[in-house]
Design a protein around this motif. Structure first.
Motif, mmCIF file in Angstrom:
data_model
loop_
_atom_site.group_PDB
_atom_site.id
_atom_site.type_symbol
_atom_site.label_atom_id
_atom_site.label_comp_id
_atom_site.label_asym_id
_atom_site.label_seq_id
_atom_site.Cartn_x
_atom_site.Cartn_y
_atom_site.Cartn_z
ATOM 1 N N THR A 50 0.799 -1.288 -0.044
ATOM 2 C CA THR A 50 0.013 -0.021 0.077
ATOM 3 C C THR A 50 0.926 1.061 -0.027
ATOM 4 O OG1 THR A 50 -1.758 -1.124 1.217
ATOM 5 C CG2 THR A 50 -1.685 1.202 1.257
ATOM 6 N N CYS A 51 0.726 2.260 -0.962
ATOM 7 C CA CYS A 51 1.559 3.329 -1.019
ATOM 8 C C CYS A 51 1.431 4.131 0.275
ATOM 9 C CB CYS A 51 0.805 4.094 -2.323
ATOM 10 S SG CYS A 51 1.609 5.913 -2.471
ATOM 11 N N GLY A 93 -1.111 7.178 -0.065
ATOM 12 C CA GLY A 93 -2.660 6.945 -0.236
ATOM 13 C C GLY A 93 -2.714 5.322 -0.105
ATOM 14 N N GLU A 94 -4.029 4.948 -0.585
ATOM 15 C CA GLU A 94 -4.427 3.597 -0.445
ATOM 16 C C GLU A 94 -4.107 2.729 -1.716
ATOM 17 O OE1 GLU A 94 -5.379 2.191 2.701
ATOM 18 O OE2 GLU A 94 -4.496 4.204 3.389
ATOM 19 N N ALA A 95 -3.382 3.024 -2.560
ATOM 20 C CA ALA A 95 -3.109 2.178 -3.832
ATOM 21 C C ALA A 95 -2.365 1.252 -3.528
ATOM 22 C CB ALA A 95 -2.578 3.433 -4.975
ATOM 23 N N GLU A 98 -0.117 -2.473 -8.775
ATOM 24 C CA GLU A 98 -0.566 -2.341 -9.827
ATOM 25 C C GLU A 98 -0.009 -1.153 -10.659
ATOM 26 O OE1 GLU A 98 -4.694 -1.012 -8.734
ATOM 27 O OE2 GLU A 98 -5.175 -3.194 -7.772
ATOM 28 N N CYS A 105 3.584 4.498 -8.285
ATOM 29 C CA CYS A 105 2.150 4.360 -7.778
ATOM 30 C C CYS A 105 1.019 4.666 -8.916
ATOM 31 C CB CYS A 105 1.888 5.415 -6.535
ATOM 32 S SG CYS A 105 0.271 5.628 -5.906
ATOM 33 N N TRP A 132 -1.669 5.746 -8.575
ATOM 34 C CA TRP A 132 -2.846 6.819 -8.299
ATOM 35 C C TRP A 132 -2.152 8.270 -8.477
ATOM 36 C CZ3 TRP A 132 -6.073 5.853 -3.325
ATOM 37 C CH2 TRP A 132 -7.061 4.806 -3.515
ATOM 38 N N HIS A 133 -1.080 8.385 -7.874
ATOM 39 C CA HIS A 133 -0.468 9.774 -7.916
ATOM 40 C C HIS A 133 0.875 9.804 -8.452
ATOM 41 C CE1 HIS A 133 -3.570 9.844 -4.463
ATOM 42 N NE2 HIS A 133 -3.990 10.667 -5.351
ATOM 43 N N ASN A 134 1.318 8.638 -8.886
ATOM 44 C CA ASN A 134 2.659 8.578 -9.903
ATOM 45 C C ASN A 134 4.165 8.859 -8.787
ATOM 46 O OD1 ASN A 134 0.638 10.405 -11.738
ATOM 47 N ND2 ASN A 134 1.673 8.519 -12.508
#
Length: 102
Positions: free
Chosen positions: A43-44, A47-49, A53, A63, A65-67
Motif C-alpha cells: 500500500t502506497c 494513499g491507499e493504492a 498495480e 504508484c 494513483w499519484h505517480n
C-alpha cells in the motif's frame, strides 16, 4: 529467525510483482527484478493504492494513483507526493519458493 513461504518463484515473472497477504502483516508486494526477489509493503505510503498495480521500471515502482515512485530494493520514496518510505523485508529463495525471513 523463522521464515514463511510467500509464493513460488514462477508466480512472479521477471519485471513483475505479486500482491500477497499474510496473517499479521499488511499486504505485501513481491517483486522479481531479473531473478532477484524483493518485498515491500504494497500500500502506497501516500494513499491507499496498491503498488502491485503500478509500473515497474529501472528498479522502481510507480504508484498508479499519484505517480509517486519508490525504490524497490530500499523502499525509499523517490518522488512526491510520497515522502514516507515503504517497509522492506528480508527475503530468501530456496527450492523455487520465496520466503519472508522474520
Amino acid at each position: 529467525m523463522g521464515k514463511r513461504q510467500i509464493c513460488r518463484v514462477d508466480e512472479v515473472a521477471p519485471g513483475a510483482s505479486l500482491r500477497v497477504e499474510l496473517e499479521g502483516l499488511p499486504p505485501l508486494a513481491v517483486f522479481n527484478l531479473d531473478g532477484d526477489f524483493y518485498v515491500i509493503n504494497d500500500t502506497c505510503s501516500h494513499g491507499e493504492a496498491s503498488l502491485c498495480e503500478g509500473e515497474i521500471e529501472d528498479g522502481q515502482v510507480e504508484c498508479p494513483w499519484h505517480n509517486a515512485k519508490f525504490c524497490i530494493k530500499s523502499g525509499k520514496a523517490l518522488t512526491f507526493p510520497a515522502v514516507e518510505p515503504q517497509r522492506t523485508y528480508i527475503v530468501a529463495v530456496e527450492n523455487d519458493e520465496v520466503f519472508l525471513v522474520e
